[in-house]
Design an enzyme around this catalytic site. Structure first.
Site: not given
Length: 506
Positions: A239, A260, A294
């Site tokens: 996150s 990421e 994601c």
């Protein structure tokens, strides 16, 4: 799949990977999102054990960095062979532990195989530059050298592929890896370690102990990687909140980070779009992995002239999506990872409705059959504007629908979120496509035309901008993250001219 068959399948696979004893060695529970059944009770590592693992990796680096890169590539090639042999088993374990449908579990292992192939070729291409020197009789060049220990912190949604992106490149670049997987998916990590051990046996004596270390446990182990100066690079997937904590702490000790983080990915659908193509691309990107990628599509920005037709077709597609056991034939949507993910989804839907949104779907399914699992109907939410709820990433299958009239306004809407990972446009207008890909178009690290936001290939660098963290993994020149650059100048003359015309005669 029944609770009994989930547990039986898990036991069979753990035995196949040689993990049966490890799976019952502690009190850390590992549960399947398929039905909530207990898969294992693991012993977690202590901070002292994490410290010892980093020390072993540091010792391995002193040896591995001097092994020729093509020879390092041979180890990764052998690992790819082992993955091919065990693709079906590892893919099934991914499904059991992460809740992915069977084809996605297998696809994740194929992604590991693909990055191994990429890294093997790369092991003979770790090249620098020869640069023209302004001084006669001098040669200037760049070299790339191994960086050091790489710490990998991975997330549950891609429990093995993201580690492989990092590990395959790090190993050919001369770097050992210390891996802290998600607390929700440790069994697949243990299986990867077992398979890597097989590759090491085939490789021979050139590989030192400590090349690949694994830490099972909670956040304190990740913090150890983040704070230890012996860890040259921390590659963390998770996150934005996690990235805000990791980035400054690594920077404080002048380490490197590869982050990421979150994505709030949009698809623009233009008036000229092929709607058949768009429906298929949007549906997979929005509901694949139950919206827990994601790169999942979370916003649909559709031109007013095609909105009614497209939304009607999406509602029809959503209503017919097979939701259930991810290992059953024909299932397209498996479970959310846990109850917290379900509660976050419901909270977002309530907030969107309060902001004027019209919600279709989103309800819990199969609760009677699986009271400890969280299956949902993917939700489609027609919004009057891009509200605060829309701008926030919720890791669940929620697709917010927005309308545009002017193309520049669509681009502005697409970019007006804190995240900047993936984006796409469906259009048959060449000018629109090129404008979307231009510097003034999408501000994301990934921008696609006539495909969805999800499902990136390993050949391209993966990552995004803004609150997504700016990292790049996988293909292209992402290997440079795992190496250090040295600029060298060699004087092969008998004089010593200085650069910029400086004179210093003694």
């Amino acid at each position: 799949m029944t609770l009994t068959s989930v547990a039986t399948s898990s036991a069979r696979l753990l035995d196949q990977f040689g993990l049966s004893a490890i799976a019952q060695a502690g009190d850390w529970p590992v549960r399947s999102p398929i039905d909530g059944s207990l898969l294992a009770r693991l012993r977690t590592h202590t901070v002292d054990e994490a410290d010892a693992a980093i020390a072993r990796a540091q010792q391995a680096f002193a040896v591995w960095r001097n092994v020729p890169a093509p020879r390092r590539g041979e180890l990764v090639r052998l690992f790819g062979e082992v993955l091919r042999e065990e693709k079906a088993a590892l893919g099934e374990l991914v499904s059991l532990e992460a809740g992915k449908i069977r084809s996605e579990g297998l696809g994740e292992v194929q992604e590991m195989i693909d990055i191994c192939d990429f890294a093997v070729g790369l092991s003979r291409q770790l090249h620098g530059l020869t640069i023209a020197s302004e001084r006669p009789g001098h040669r200037m060049m760049e070299q790339w050298h191994p960086l050091g220990v790489v710490g990998v912190i991975s997330a549950f949604n891609f429990p093995v592929a993201v580690w492989a992106w990092n590990a395959a490149l790090a190993l050919v670049c001369g770097d050992p890896v210390v891996w802290k997987p998600s607390e929700k998916t440790p069994l697949t990590a243990l299986a990867c370690q077992a398979l890597f051990a097989r590759a090491l046996q085939r490789f021979g004596a050139d590989a030192p102990a400590g090349l690949s270390e694994l830490l099972i446990g909670g956040a304190s182990l990740g913090e150890r990687l983040v704070d230890d100066p012996r860890v040259a690079l921390v590659s963390a997937t998770g996150s934005t909140r996690m990235g805000r904590a990791v980035g400054p702490r690594v920077a404080q000790r002048f380490g490197r980070v590869l982050l990421e983080l979150g994505g709030n990915n949009a698809v623009i659908v233009a008036p000229t779009a092929d709607l058949d193509l768009a429906v298929r691309g949007i549906a997979f990107a929005a509901v694949g992995t139950c919206g827990q990628r994601c790169t999942s599509t979370r916003r649909l920005i559709v031109h007013e002239s095609v909105r009614e037709a497209l939304v009607a077709r999406l509602k029809q597609a959503y209503a017919g999506l097979p939701v259930g056991d991810p290992l059953a034939e024909g299932t397209l949507v498996g479970p959310l990872v846990d109850g917290a993910a379900f509660e976050a989804m419901q909270a977002a839907l309530r907030a969107a409705a309060a902001e004027g949104g019209t919600v279709t779907g989103g309800e819990r399914l199969l609760a009677d059959a699986h009271p400890d699992a969280f299956y949902v109907r993917p939700a489609l939410v027609e919004m009057p504007a891009q509200t605060a709820t829309v701008r926030h990433e919720t890791f669940a299958p929620i697709l917010y629908v927005l309308t545009y009239r002017d193309f520049d306004a669509a681009i502005a809407l697409q970019n007006d979120v804190p995240q900047g990972l993936s984006s796409a446009i469906f259009t048959n207008d060449l000018r629109e496509a090129e404008a979307f890909l231009a510097a003034s178009g999408s501000d994301c690290g990934i921008a696609n035309v006539n495909i969805g936001t999800s499902g990136a290939e390993i050949g391209g660098a993966f990552g995004g901008e803004k609150e997504t963290g700016g990292g790049r993994e996988s293909g292209s020149d992402a290997w440079k993250n795992y190496m250090r650059r040295a600029t060298n100048t060699v004087n092969h003359s008998r004089s010593l001219p200085l650069a910029q015309g400086v004179r210093f005669d003694i």
